[in-house]
Design a protein around this motif. Structure first.
Motif, PDB file in Angstrom:
ATOM      1  N   ASN A  36       0.827  -1.208   0.000  1.00 58.26           N
ATOM      2  CA  ASN A  36       0.000   0.000   0.000  1.00 58.26           C
ATOM      3  C   ASN A  36       0.868   1.267   0.000  1.00 58.26           C
ATOM      4  O   ASN A  36       0.401   2.350  -0.343  1.00 58.26           O
ATOM      5  N   THR A  39       3.443   1.692  -4.206  1.00 61.03           N
ATOM      6  CA  THR A  39       2.571   1.634  -5.376  1.00 61.03           C
ATOM      7  C   THR A  39       3.408   1.853  -6.638  1.00 61.03           C
ATOM      8  O   THR A  39       4.568   2.279  -6.561  1.00 61.03           O
ATOM      9  N   SER A  83      -6.760  -3.491 -11.071  1.00 63.50           N
ATOM     10  CA  SER A  83      -6.464  -2.675  -9.890  1.00 63.50           C
ATOM     11  C   SER A  83      -6.931  -1.240 -10.088  1.00 63.50           C
ATOM     12  O   SER A  83      -6.980  -0.732 -11.212  1.00 63.50           O
ATOM     13  N   ASP A  84      -7.231  -0.566  -8.970  1.00 62.30           N
ATOM     14  CA  ASP A  84      -7.564   0.853  -9.064  1.00 62.30           C
ATOM     15  C   ASP A  84      -6.316   1.738  -9.003  1.00 62.30           C
ATOM     16  O   ASP A  84      -6.407   2.947  -9.128  1.00 62.30           O
ATOM     17  N   LYS A  85      -5.129   1.111  -8.814  1.00 68.95           N
ATOM     18  CA  LYS A  85      -3.876   1.856  -8.872  1.00 68.95           C
ATOM     19  C   LYS A  85      -3.443   1.951 -10.337  1.00 68.95           C
ATOM     20  O   LYS A  85      -3.321   0.940 -11.023  1.00 68.95           O
ATOM     21  N   SER A 116      -1.729 -10.666  -6.247  1.00 65.73           N
ATOM     22  CA  SER A 116      -2.721 -11.524  -5.574  1.00 65.73           C
ATOM     23  C   SER A 116      -3.007 -12.785  -6.378  1.00 65.73           C
ATOM     24  O   SER A 116      -3.636 -13.720  -5.890  1.00 65.73           O
ATOM     25  N   CYS A 163       2.642  -2.283 -12.053  1.00 62.90           N
ATOM     26  CA  CYS A 163       1.195  -2.334 -11.814  1.00 62.90           C
ATOM     27  C   CYS A 163       0.922  -3.371 -10.729  1.00 62.90           C
ATOM     28  O   CYS A 163       1.831  -4.067 -10.269  1.00 62.90           O
ATOM     29  N   GLU A 164      -0.332  -3.477 -10.329  1.00 62.00           N
ATOM     30  CA  GLU A 164      -0.770  -4.534  -9.417  1.00 62.00           C
ATOM     31  C   GLU A 164      -1.539  -5.586 -10.207  1.00 62.00           C
ATOM     32  O   GLU A 164      -2.131  -5.286 -11.251  1.00 62.00           O
ATOM     33  N   ASN A 165      -1.556  -6.811  -9.701  1.00 60.96           N
ATOM     34  CA  ASN A 165      -2.384  -7.869 -10.270  1.00 60.96           C
ATOM     35  C   ASN A 165      -3.448  -8.216  -9.235  1.00 60.96           C
ATOM     36  O   ASN A 165      -3.182  -8.947  -8.282  1.00 60.96           O
ATOM     37  N   MET A 166      -4.646  -7.681  -9.421  1.00 61.18           N
ATOM     38  CA  MET A 166      -5.700  -7.782  -8.420  1.00 61.18           C
ATOM     39  C   MET A 166      -6.989  -8.343  -9.021  1.00 61.18           C
ATOM     40  O   MET A 166      -7.256  -8.173 -10.212  1.00 61.18           O
ATOM     41  N   SER A 168     -10.926  -8.141  -9.549  1.00 61.37           N
ATOM     42  CA  SER A 168     -12.013  -7.150  -9.499  1.00 61.37           C
ATOM     43  C   SER A 168     -12.951  -7.440 -10.663  1.00 61.37           C
ATOM     44  O   SER A 168     -12.684  -8.321 -11.491  1.00 61.37           O
ATOM     45  N   ALA A 171     -11.021  -7.234 -13.894  1.00 60.85           N
ATOM     46  CA  ALA A 171      -9.787  -8.010 -14.046  1.00 60.85           C
ATOM     47  C   ALA A 171      -9.871  -9.027 -15.182  1.00 60.85           C
ATOM     48  O   ALA A 171     -10.957  -9.443 -15.599  1.00 60.85           O
TER      49      ALA A 171
END
Length: 344
Positions: A36, A39, A83-85, A116, A163-166, A168, A171
């Motif tokens: 968190n 980022t 992700s929202d990032k 994730s 980036c993030e791998n989330m 949602s 996704a």
């Protein structure tokens, strides 16, 4: 007292090793930072600050999502959209050669600031370690910062996909199809195989700089940990010359690398791989490389220290940063032989 005890050569060697250590520590700090806080945007800003303070011969480009879209990097964006990032394509340049037009060495790094697994979500046990899935990006960026501090007479470009791998509603889903920068379509069987998706676009982009060599680093596969454990980084390459130079650098640092197979056999298994996961991942990346001097470093097995390397203590190791620095340190001396290899 130190002037009497140590000659100038010893002092020079000491200062060089301090720079090597600080490069590894920069990478370790970022990998240990909670996701968190670390980022994609924060990562880029930290590297920018460190590179700018290292040398005036540097440029940093923090490319936003709109630029990534303009570059048609659909494979990278397919991972980032969960992700929202916002994703960042970090591009760093160090121009140390007296000839600014000299071909650069291009380093590419996987920068998943938290993985994730996406819709194909990972098990909860040890998922906290996935804050370090940006280890490849951190390794290559830290190596370039160190090269700038050493004032090496070479040109280097670093490309970090952040980036993030989330999971949602936006996704990637299993069986989704995306399109990479070179126009190839990719069907996603498992969203936890996101690293190769983002690297595909970066490897395509790396060719635009007419580089001397392309080296990518990524915490790519658990299979690499199974194959070599934490003893060595797995190296997949289409160049025996490049392998030799990486191996020699690893001998100097003690941070070992080991060559892995890049046979056509594994390319045929990419679609339905049941075994040889690290090899099929490398074979996938090979589909996005046309350069004759490319190496892929799978660093998943050396990501954490389990007491095997006493001076690193427990936690993130940020291997093989020092080996990459040593490779760069020797590259300016190898310029003539490299030109002979490329022209042969």
């Amino acid at each position: 007292v130190s002037a009497k005890l140590y000659g100038s050569r010893d002092q020079e060697a000491w200062q060089k090793e301090v720079i090597f250590a600080s490069g590894q520590n920069l990478a370790r700090h970022s990998m240990e930072t909670p996701a968190n806080e670390m980022t994609p945007t924060r990562f880029a800003k930290i590297i920018e600050k460190n590179l700018k303070s290292a040398s005036s011969k540097t440029e940093v480009y923090i490319r936003p999502k709109s630029w990534i879209e303009d570059q048609a990097m659909g494979s990278f964006l397919s991972v980032a959209k969960g992700s929202d990032k916002p994703p960042v394509f970090l591009e760093i340049h160090y121009t140390g050669s007296p000839d600014t037009s000299e071909q650069p060495l291009v380093f590419v790094g996987k920068g998943i600031t938290f993985d994730s697994g996406g819709i194909s979500i990972k098990a909860s046990a040890n998922m906290d370690l996935m804050r370090a899935d940006m280890g490849g990006a951190e390794s290559i960026c830290s190596a370039i910062v160190s090269a700038a501090k050493l004032d090496l007479p070479i040109n280097i470009i670093g490309l970090a996909l952040l980036c993030e791998n989330m999971p949602s509603r936006k996704a990637n889903k299993p069986e989704d199809v995306g399109r990479a920068r070179n126009g190839k379509t990719i069907q996603v069987n498992n969203t936890d195989a996101e690293g190769r998706l983002i690297l595909a676009d970066a490897l395509c982009y790396a060719h635009t700089y007419n580089p001397k060599v392309i080296i990518d680093a990524a915490t790519l596969t658990g299979a690499m940990d199974v194959a070599l454990g934490s003893g060595a980084t797995g190296v997949f390459t289409n160049s025996s010359w490049l392998w030799k130079k990486l191996f020699q650098a690893s001998i100097e640092t003690g941070d070992h690398v080991w060559r892995m197979p890049l046979f056509e056999h594994y390319t045929r298994q990419v679609i339905d791989c049941q075994s040889g996961g690290a090899c099929t991942a490398a074979a996938f990346l090979k589909e996005f490389v046309t350069h004759p001097m490319w190496a892929h470093l799978d660093i998943a097995g050396v990501m954490t220290n389990k007491d095997e390397v006493p001076y690193l203590q427990k936690g993130m190791t940020r291997r093989p940063t020092r080996t990459l620095i040593q490779f760069l340190n020797g590259s300016h001396r190898d310029g003539v032989s490299l030109r002979l290899v490329l022209n042969s």
